[in-house]
Design an enzyme around this catalytic site. Structure first.
Site, PDB file in Angstrom:
ATOM      1  N   LYS A  44       1.375  -6.730  -9.123  1.00 58.02           N
ATOM      2  CA  LYS A  44       2.769  -6.821  -9.580  1.00 58.02           C
ATOM      3  C   LYS A  44       2.852  -7.653 -10.863  1.00 58.02           C
ATOM      4  O   LYS A  44       3.680  -7.368 -11.730  1.00 58.02           O
ATOM      5  CB  LYS A  44       3.650  -7.426  -8.494  1.00 58.02           C
ATOM      6  CG  LYS A  44       3.759  -6.558  -7.237  1.00 58.02           C
ATOM      7  CD  LYS A  44       4.822  -7.102  -6.295  1.00 58.02           C
ATOM      8  CE  LYS A  44       4.647  -6.707  -4.855  1.00 58.02           C
ATOM      9  NZ  LYS A  44       4.824  -5.315  -4.542  1.00 58.02           N
ATOM     10  N   GLU A 128      10.027 -15.189  -7.551  1.00 56.39           N
ATOM     11  CA  GLU A 128      11.118 -14.357  -8.057  1.00 56.39           C
ATOM     12  C   GLU A 128      12.423 -14.920  -7.542  1.00 56.39           C
ATOM     13  O   GLU A 128      12.479 -15.441  -6.425  1.00 56.39           O
ATOM     14  CB  GLU A 128      10.976 -12.921  -7.535  1.00 56.39           C
ATOM     15  CG  GLU A 128      10.498 -11.954  -8.574  1.00 56.39           C
ATOM     16  CD  GLU A 128      10.329 -10.539  -8.059  1.00 56.39           C
ATOM     17  OE1 GLU A 128      10.999 -10.150  -7.091  1.00 56.39           O
ATOM     18  OE2 GLU A 128       9.519  -9.825  -8.650  1.00 56.39           O
ATOM     19  N   HIS A 163      11.592  -5.658   5.096  1.00 56.85           N
ATOM     20  CA  HIS A 163      11.408  -5.270   3.691  1.00 56.85           C
ATOM     21  C   HIS A 163      10.751  -3.905   3.556  1.00 56.85           C
ATOM     22  O   HIS A 163      10.113  -3.606   2.549  1.00 56.85           O
ATOM     23  CB  HIS A 163      10.565  -6.292   2.912  1.00 56.85           C
ATOM     24  CG  HIS A 163      11.135  -7.670   2.913  1.00 56.85           C
ATOM     25  ND1 HIS A 163      12.362  -7.976   2.387  1.00 56.85           N
ATOM     26  CD2 HIS A 163      10.642  -8.831   3.390  1.00 56.85           C
ATOM     27  CE1 HIS A 163      12.604  -9.262   2.540  1.00 56.85           C
ATOM     28  NE2 HIS A 163      11.574  -9.802   3.150  1.00 56.85           N
ATOM     29  N   ARG A 220       1.549   6.566  -6.596  1.00 54.11           N
ATOM     30  CA  ARG A 220       1.205   7.632  -5.638  1.00 54.11           C
ATOM     31  C   ARG A 220       2.461   8.407  -5.268  1.00 54.11           C
ATOM     32  O   ARG A 220       3.563   8.039  -5.637  1.00 54.11           O
ATOM     33  CB  ARG A 220       0.629   7.008  -4.375  1.00 54.11           C
ATOM     34  CG  ARG A 220       1.592   5.983  -3.768  1.00 54.11           C
ATOM     35  CD  ARG A 220       1.090   5.395  -2.471  1.00 54.11           C
ATOM     36  NE  ARG A 220       1.683   4.114  -2.205  1.00 54.11           N
ATOM     37  CZ  ARG A 220       2.828   3.909  -1.569  1.00 54.11           C
ATOM     38  NH1 ARG A 220       3.523   4.935  -1.150  1.00 54.11           N
ATOM     39  NH2 ARG A 220       3.293   2.700  -1.380  1.00 54.11           N
TER      40      ARG A 220
END
Ligand code: ADP
Ligand code: ADP
Ligand code: MG
Length: 427
Positions: A44, A128, A163, A220
């Site tokens: 990420k 974050e 999540h 993907r």
């Protein structure tokens, strides 16, 4: 052995750069992006760095792995709590910790690093800002080997537990054509940043004020790709194969449009009344729903075992209608028609969502379960006619028994009376 190409599905191999590399080295075509793109977007942090040259909004946070705890605390305080500690190599909703206040920071940080190390073999974590009421909106992209990249609009994936998505739809009830075009352009830029080839997904969070932020790219085909196929009329796997053969895309952005509305419910072997815990066992009954606008993608048959490995996903139930309401109606009908016994599933939860005012109005976010599903007893089916009658008989008996105990020597026990009642009923 005569193998021309390998399609990795959407399982773990599809995001394994080393596997893609080895397939390539064996002279076989890997149906997917380059090993480099997989590697870059698999991190990420690397992904955020790669897209930095484009004008793509990001969730406020650190752009590098945290190494200095004190510095991280200062950054977190500046961003403002709550914050999220995330594993750079994370996926499938795993490797994330919400930190509510600075006093918890150190402990959560240590837990996050050790989890990331054991789950992903990489302890790099970053911070974050924790967006309070976000929607998860993602954009499907397709790129060919000739440098053409288009987007196939969005999927709304905000109904999540742990999540991780349970219900997805396309299009989203809240995107305007302008916002859709803007997010689509950003997604294409993200794909350009890694010379993307094949089908991929760029994920964003959308806040209450419709500001969007780049989250990550999944390199993907995604579990929820059928909803995009339904609204665009394109077979994504077929497109992947054509791209891998070197064919240019047979359409441009302006040729693409949204037609109708599609919903997907992930039918997991999980007990929604018990925190969605996996429920393993045998599919004693397994009968799929049918009809116009109903699609079931699955890999199980009646009598098969649901194993404990990986996600216990049994099927994807997809409905397609002329508009959102039509797709919702079809979903409810299909859920009622789906017969699964032997294990608990997410089907009753799906029905609950389809009937919930917040979902029907389109006014929901990733906190749906937290807000509206704290009392799972709402899923308990209404008693059947027979059960209601039994309850009435029992109630009458108990009432009679208390009155009669002083006079009667042999009061009818509720169970003997029950079997009498059953016998009478069968006459
Ligand atoms: P998506 O991001 O496509 O919506 P999920 O978040 O449900 O999918 O799962 C993330 C990824 O985790 C899958 O696409 C796959 O790479 C891996 N995964 C999860 N369950 C399995 C499984 N049963 N077998 C193989 N891979 C799995
Ligand atoms: P994964 O690789 O596990 O899919 P993502 O970064 O895509 O991780 O996030 C998965 C989900 O976690 C999102 O759909 C959202 O519900 C939640 N999430 C992630 N980042 C944030 C954030 N900064 N604020 C609030 N929720 C978040
Ligand atoms: Mg994700």
């Amino acid at each position: 052995m005569g193998v021309d190409a390998i399609h990795p599905g959407y399982g773990f191999l599809s995001e394994n750069a080393q596997f893609a590399q080895q397939v390539k080295e064996a002279g076989i075509t890997f149906i997917g992006p380059s090993p480099n793109a997989i590697e870059l977007m698999g991190s990420k942090l690397a992904a955020k760095a790669a897209v930095a040259q484009y004008n793509i909004p990001m969730v406020p946070g650190t752009e590098y792995a945290i190494t200095d705890l004190e510095e991280a605390k200062v950054i977190a305080t500046n961003i403002g709590f709550p914050i999220l500690i995330k594993a750079s190599a994370g996926g499938g909703g795993k490797g994330m910790r919400v930190v509510e206040r600075v006093t918890e920071f150190e402990e959560q940080m240590q837990l996050a690093v050790s989890e990331a190390t054991s789950a992903f073999g990489n302890g790099a974590v970053f911070i974050e800002k924790y967006i309070g009421s976000p929607r998860h909106i993602e954009i499907q992209v397709l790129g060919d080997t000739h440098g053409n990249i288009v987007h196939l609009f969005e999927r709304e994936c905000s109904i999540q537990r742990r999540h991780q998505k349970v219900i997805e739809e396309a299009p989203s009830a809240v995107l305007t054509p302008e916002l859709r075009a803007q997010m689509g352009r950003c997604a294409v830029d993200v794909a350009k940043a890694c010379d993307y080839v094949g089908a991929g997904t760029v994920e964003f969070l959308l806040d209450e004020n419709l500001n969007f932020f780049f989250l990550e790219m999944n390199t993907r085909l995604q579990v929820e790709h059928p909803v995009t196929e339904q609204i665009t009329g394109l077979d994504l796997v077929k497109e992947q194969i054509k791209i891998a053969q070197g064919a240019p895309l047979s359409f441009s952005q302006k040729d693409l449009s949204i037609n109708g509305h599609a919903l997907e419910l992930r039918v997991y072997a999980e007990d929604p009344t018990n925190n969605f815990l996996p429920d393993i066992g045998t599919l004693t009954t397994y009968k799929r729903p049918q009809g116009l606008g109903v699609r079931v993608d699955d890999g199980f048959e009646e009598g098969m075992e649901i194993p404990i490995y990986y996600d216990p996903m049994i099927a994807k139930l997809v409905t397609f209608g002329k508009d959102r309401q039509d797709a919702i109606d079809k979903m409810i009908r299909a859920i009622d028609e789906y017969q699964i016994t032997g294990i608990e599933t997410t089907l009753p939860f799906g029905r609950f969502v389809m009937e919930h005012e917040a979902f029907r109005s389109g006014n929901f976010d990733t906190k749906f379960i937290q807000r509206y599903f704290q009392d799972p007893s709402v899923l308990k089916p209404a008693p059947s006619q027979e059960e209601a009658e039994i309850a009435a008989v029992l109630a009458a008996l108990f009432a009679g028994q208390t009155k009669e105990t002083s006079t009667s020597t042999t009061p009818a026990t509720p169970t003997s009376a029950m079997s009498d009642w059953r016998k009478n009923r069968l006459k």
